[in-house]
Design a protein around this motif. Structure first.
Motif, PDB file in Angstrom:
ATOM      1  N   ARG A 134       0.848  -1.195   0.000  1.00 19.02           N
ATOM      2  CA  ARG A 134       0.000   0.000   0.000  1.00 19.02           C
ATOM      3  C   ARG A 134       0.881   1.241   0.000  1.00 19.02           C
ATOM      4  NH1 ARG A 134      -5.166  -1.957  -0.624  1.00 19.02           N
ATOM      5  NH2 ARG A 134      -5.396  -3.835   0.586  1.00 19.02           N
ATOM      6  N   LEU A 135       0.440   2.251  -0.691  1.00 19.52           N
ATOM      7  CA  LEU A 135       1.195   3.501  -0.736  1.00 19.52           C
ATOM      8  C   LEU A 135       0.719   4.440   0.359  1.00 19.52           C
ATOM      9  CD1 LEU A 135       1.283   4.238  -4.571  1.00 19.52           C
ATOM     10  CD2 LEU A 135       3.050   3.189  -3.164  1.00 19.52           C
ATOM     11  N   GLY A 136       1.682   5.130   0.956  1.00 19.04           N
ATOM     12  CA  GLY A 136       1.354   6.145   1.944  1.00 19.04           C
ATOM     13  C   GLY A 136       0.983   7.448   1.257  1.00 19.04           C
ATOM     14  N   GLU A 137       0.543   8.379   2.055  1.00 13.39           N
ATOM     15  CA  GLU A 137       0.078   9.654   1.521  1.00 13.39           C
ATOM     16  C   GLU A 137       1.184  10.404   0.768  1.00 13.39           C
ATOM     17  OE1 GLU A 137      -2.188  13.314   3.485  1.00 13.39           O
ATOM     18  OE2 GLU A 137      -2.868  11.352   4.227  1.00 13.39           O
ATOM     19  N   GLU A 138       2.413  10.328   1.259  1.00 11.62           N
ATOM     20  CA  GLU A 138       3.524  11.028   0.603  1.00 11.62           C
ATOM     21  C   GLU A 138       3.794  10.445  -0.792  1.00 11.62           C
ATOM     22  OE1 GLU A 138       8.252  11.615   1.274  1.00 11.62           O
ATOM     23  OE2 GLU A 138       6.973  11.743   3.051  1.00 11.62           O
ATOM     24  N   ALA A 139       3.785   9.109  -0.902  1.00 12.03           N
ATOM     25  CA  ALA A 139       4.010   8.463  -2.198  1.00 12.03           C
ATOM     26  C   ALA A 139       2.864   8.767  -3.161  1.00 12.03           C
ATOM     27  CB  ALA A 139       4.171   6.961  -2.018  1.00 12.03           C
ATOM     28  N   ILE A 140       1.652   8.812  -2.643  1.00 10.32           N
ATOM     29  CA  ILE A 140       0.495   9.145  -3.478  1.00 10.32           C
ATOM     30  C   ILE A 140       0.613  10.577  -3.984  1.00 10.32           C
ATOM     31  CG2 ILE A 140      -2.008   9.523  -3.467  1.00 10.32           C
ATOM     32  CD1 ILE A 140      -2.201   7.103  -1.554  1.00 10.32           C
ATOM     33  N   GLU A 141       1.043  11.474  -3.115  1.00 14.87           N
ATOM     34  CA  GLU A 141       1.213  12.870  -3.523  1.00 14.87           C
ATOM     35  C   GLU A 141       2.275  12.988  -4.621  1.00 14.87           C
ATOM     36  OE1 GLU A 141       1.803  17.270  -1.555  1.00 14.87           O
ATOM     37  OE2 GLU A 141       1.527  15.542  -0.255  1.00 14.87           O
ATOM     38  N   GLN A 142       3.377  12.256  -4.478  1.00 12.76           N
ATOM     39  CA  GLN A 142       4.425  12.271  -5.508  1.00 12.76           C
ATOM     40  C   GLN A 142       3.884  11.750  -6.842  1.00 12.76           C
ATOM     41  OE1 GLN A 142       7.637   9.987  -3.874  1.00 12.76           O
ATOM     42  NE2 GLN A 142       8.272  11.607  -2.463  1.00 12.76           N
ATOM     43  N   PHE A 143       3.101  10.679  -6.778  1.00 16.27           N
ATOM     44  CA  PHE A 143       2.497  10.122  -7.992  1.00 16.27           C
ATOM     45  C   PHE A 143       1.566  11.146  -8.647  1.00 16.27           C
ATOM     46  CE2 PHE A 143      -1.184   8.024  -9.925  1.00 16.27           C
ATOM     47  CZ  PHE A 143      -0.557   7.322 -10.949  1.00 16.27           C
ATOM     48  N   LEU A 144       0.704  11.753  -7.848  1.00 14.38           N
ATOM     49  CA  LEU A 144      -0.251  12.723  -8.385  1.00 14.38           C
ATOM     50  C   LEU A 144       0.462  13.937  -8.977  1.00 14.38           C
ATOM     51  CD1 LEU A 144      -3.018  12.584  -5.624  1.00 14.38           C
ATOM     52  CD2 LEU A 144      -3.129  11.644  -7.940  1.00 14.38           C
ATOM     53  N   GLU A 145       1.528  14.392  -8.331  1.00 15.24           N
ATOM     54  CA  GLU A 145       2.295  15.517  -8.864  1.00 15.24           C
ATOM     55  C   GLU A 145       2.925  15.152 -10.209  1.00 15.24           C
ATOM     56  OE1 GLU A 145       5.005  16.516  -5.724  1.00 15.24           O
ATOM     57  OE2 GLU A 145       3.509  17.752  -4.678  1.00 15.24           O
ATOM     58  N   ALA A 146       3.421  13.915 -10.315  1.00 15.11           N
ATOM     59  CA  ALA A 146       4.022  13.473 -11.582  1.00 15.11           C
ATOM     60  C   ALA A 146       2.972  13.399 -12.688  1.00 15.11           C
ATOM     61  CB  ALA A 146       4.700  12.116 -11.403  1.00 15.11           C
ATOM     62  N   GLN A 147       1.751  13.051 -12.331  1.00 13.56           N
ATOM     63  CA  GLN A 147       0.687  12.910 -13.323  1.00 13.56           C
ATOM     64  C   GLN A 147      -0.020  14.221 -13.631  1.00 13.56           C
ATOM     65  OE1 GLN A 147       0.117   9.930 -14.934  1.00 13.56           O
ATOM     66  NE2 GLN A 147       1.950   9.363 -13.803  1.00 13.56           N
ATOM     67  N   LEU A 148      -0.220  15.054 -12.598  1.00 11.55           N
ATOM     68  CA  LEU A 148      -1.080  16.227 -12.742  1.00 11.55           C
ATOM     69  C   LEU A 148      -0.351  17.562 -12.613  1.00 11.55           C
ATOM     70  CD1 LEU A 148      -3.995  14.925 -10.479  1.00 11.55           C
ATOM     71  CD2 LEU A 148      -3.804  14.758 -12.964  1.00 11.55           C
ATOM     72  N   GLY A 149       0.903  17.528 -12.195  1.00 14.18           N
ATOM     73  CA  GLY A 149       1.643  18.776 -11.985  1.00 14.18           C
ATOM     74  C   GLY A 149       1.727  19.120 -10.517  1.00 14.18           C
ATOM     75  N   ASP A 150       2.466  20.170 -10.231  1.00 13.43           N
ATOM     76  CA  ASP A 150       2.749  20.536  -8.834  1.00 13.43           C
ATOM     77  C   ASP A 150       1.595  21.229  -8.127  1.00 13.43           C
ATOM     78  OD1 ASP A 150       5.267  19.465  -9.049  1.00 13.43           O
ATOM     79  OD2 ASP A 150       6.214  21.381  -9.607  1.00 13.43           O
ATOM     80  N   GLU A 151       0.637  21.724  -8.852  1.00  7.25           N
ATOM     81  CA  GLU A 151      -0.448  22.504  -8.243  1.00  7.25           C
ATOM     82  C   GLU A 151      -1.627  21.609  -7.871  1.00  7.25           C
ATOM     83  OE1 GLU A 151      -0.173  25.790  -7.569  1.00  7.25           O
ATOM     84  OE2 GLU A 151       1.875  25.682  -8.373  1.00  7.25           O
ATOM     85  N   LEU A 152      -1.430  20.761  -6.871  1.00  2.51           N
ATOM     86  CA  LEU A 152      -2.508  19.861  -6.448  1.00  2.51           C
ATOM     87  C   LEU A 152      -3.405  20.553  -5.425  1.00  2.51           C
ATOM     88  CD1 LEU A 152      -0.582  16.502  -5.886  1.00  2.51           C
ATOM     89  CD2 LEU A 152      -1.942  17.167  -7.852  1.00  2.51           C
ATOM     90  N   PRO A 153      -4.697  20.285  -5.487  1.00  5.61           N
ATOM     91  CA  PRO A 153      -5.582  20.819  -4.446  1.00  5.61           C
ATOM     92  C   PRO A 153      -5.184  20.262  -3.074  1.00  5.61           C
ATOM     93  CG  PRO A 153      -6.850  19.955  -6.297  1.00  5.61           C
ATOM     94  CD  PRO A 153      -5.424  19.560  -6.513  1.00  5.61           C
ATOM     95  N   GLU A 154      -5.323  21.077  -2.069  1.00  5.27           N
ATOM     96  CA  GLU A 154      -5.009  20.682  -0.691  1.00  5.27           C
ATOM     97  C   GLU A 154      -5.822  19.447  -0.292  1.00  5.27           C
ATOM     98  OE1 GLU A 154      -3.047  21.100   2.909  1.00  5.27           O
ATOM     99  OE2 GLU A 154      -2.832  22.469   1.231  1.00  5.27           O
ATOM    100  N   GLY A 155      -5.151  18.440   0.212  1.00 10.18           N
ATOM    101  CA  GLY A 155      -5.808  17.245   0.723  1.00 10.18           C
ATOM    102  C   GLY A 155      -6.151  16.191  -0.328  1.00 10.18           C
ATOM    103  N   LEU A 156      -5.782  16.413  -1.594  1.00 12.48           N
ATOM    104  CA  LEU A 156      -6.123  15.449  -2.640  1.00 12.48           C
ATOM    105  C   LEU A 156      -5.485  14.083  -2.380  1.00 12.48           C
ATOM    106  CD1 LEU A 156      -7.511  14.773  -5.295  1.00 12.48           C
ATOM    107  CD2 LEU A 156      -5.472  15.614  -6.491  1.00 12.48           C
ATOM    108  N   ALA A 157      -4.230  14.070  -1.965  1.00 13.85           N
ATOM    109  CA  ALA A 157      -3.548  12.795  -1.698  1.00 13.85           C
ATOM    110  C   ALA A 157      -4.256  12.019  -0.593  1.00 13.85           C
ATOM    111  CB  ALA A 157      -2.082  13.047  -1.336  1.00 13.85           C
ATOM    112  N   ALA A 158      -4.740  12.710   0.420  1.00 12.02           N
ATOM    113  CA  ALA A 158      -5.461  12.048   1.517  1.00 12.02           C
ATOM    114  C   ALA A 158      -6.766  11.441   1.010  1.00 12.02           C
ATOM    115  CB  ALA A 158      -5.724  13.040   2.650  1.00 12.02           C
ATOM    116  N   ILE A 159      -7.449  12.160   0.139  1.00 18.17           N
ATOM    117  CA  ILE A 159      -8.707  11.657  -0.422  1.00 18.17           C
ATOM    118  C   ILE A 159      -8.443  10.420  -1.278  1.00 18.17           C
ATOM    119  CG2 ILE A 159     -10.583  12.180  -2.036  1.00 18.17           C
ATOM    120  CD1 ILE A 159     -10.358  15.127  -1.055  1.00 18.17           C
ATOM    121  N   VAL A 160      -7.412  10.481  -2.127  1.00 15.67           N
ATOM    122  CA  VAL A 160      -7.078   9.341  -2.986  1.00 15.67           C
ATOM    123  C   VAL A 160      -6.698   8.137  -2.126  1.00 15.67           C
ATOM    124  CG1 VAL A 160      -5.434   8.483  -4.701  1.00 15.67           C
ATOM    125  CG2 VAL A 160      -6.447  10.751  -4.973  1.00 15.67           C
ATOM    126  N   ARG A 161      -5.920   8.360  -1.065  1.00 10.67           N
ATOM    127  CA  ARG A 161      -5.530   7.243  -0.178  1.00 10.67           C
ATOM    128  C   ARG A 161      -6.754   6.628   0.488  1.00 10.67           C
ATOM    129  NH1 ARG A 161      -3.609   4.196   3.273  1.00 10.67           N
ATOM    130  NH2 ARG A 161      -1.706   3.966   4.386  1.00 10.67           N
TER     131      ARG A 161
END
Length: 171
Positions: A134-161
């Motif tokens: 399972r991926l932690g929130e930090e790894a999910i955030e890194q994945f999302l940044e790689a896919q969507l760019g650096d401007e992620l909405p606050e808390g998106l990684a937590a929601i995805v996790r």
């Protein structure tokens, strides 16, 4: 058999080694040829179709390495699992790599047959199961940044996790 289409030898392998499959794919061949095949192959058994499919895949792999990718193996129908089983139980070596994804055990009902097949193939040494952690929130955030760019909405990684349980396949 129709000509002109780039099939990497697949159509030719079917015409030579797996004619019962051509009947299932009539848009690949000329109408007169499909009618002749249909008459000649009427009543073809399931076992023959499995044997022909394995022979055609082996012939293709003899020309160049073959990669088969199956997603959501636990959702596969019986015919797909039978073909995979026949392909992976053959005795001779072949340049075929099968990569199959599946959900963690217990996620879906009806996954027992696929799990049993994977377990048996692993015991025989013809398959290897790689369980993704399972991926932690930090790894999910890194994945999302790689896919969507650096401007992620606050808390998106937590929601995805929370929604995926951290399962990379569900992301």
């Amino acid at each position: 058999v129709r000509t002109g289409a780039s099939t990497s030898g697949a159509l030719e392998a079917l015409a030579e080694l797996a004619q019962s499959w051509l009947v299932q794919l009539p848009w690949l061949v000329d109408f007169d040829y499909i009618e002749e095949l249909d008459r000649r192959l009427r009543g073809t058994t399931r076992e023959r179709m499995l044997r022909e499919a394995v022979e055609a895949l082996e012939a293709l792999a003899a020309r160049r390495p073959l990669l088969l990718v199956l997603e959501d193996l636990e959702r596969s129908d019986g015919a797909t699992l039978d073909l995979l089983s026949a392909l992976l139980r053959r005795s001779g070596p072949a340049r075929i790599l099968v990569v199959a994804t599946s959900s963690p055990p217990g996620v879906l009902a009806g996954e027992d047959r696929a799990r049993s097949l994977v377990h048996e193939l692993c015991l025989r040494g013809t398959a290897e199961e790689i369980a993704l952690g399972r991926l932690g929130e930090e790894a999910i955030e890194q994945f999302l940044e790689a896919q969507l760019g650096d401007e992620l909405p606050e808390g998106l990684a937590a929601i995805v996790r929370e929604r995926t349980g951290g399962n990379p396949l569900f992301m």
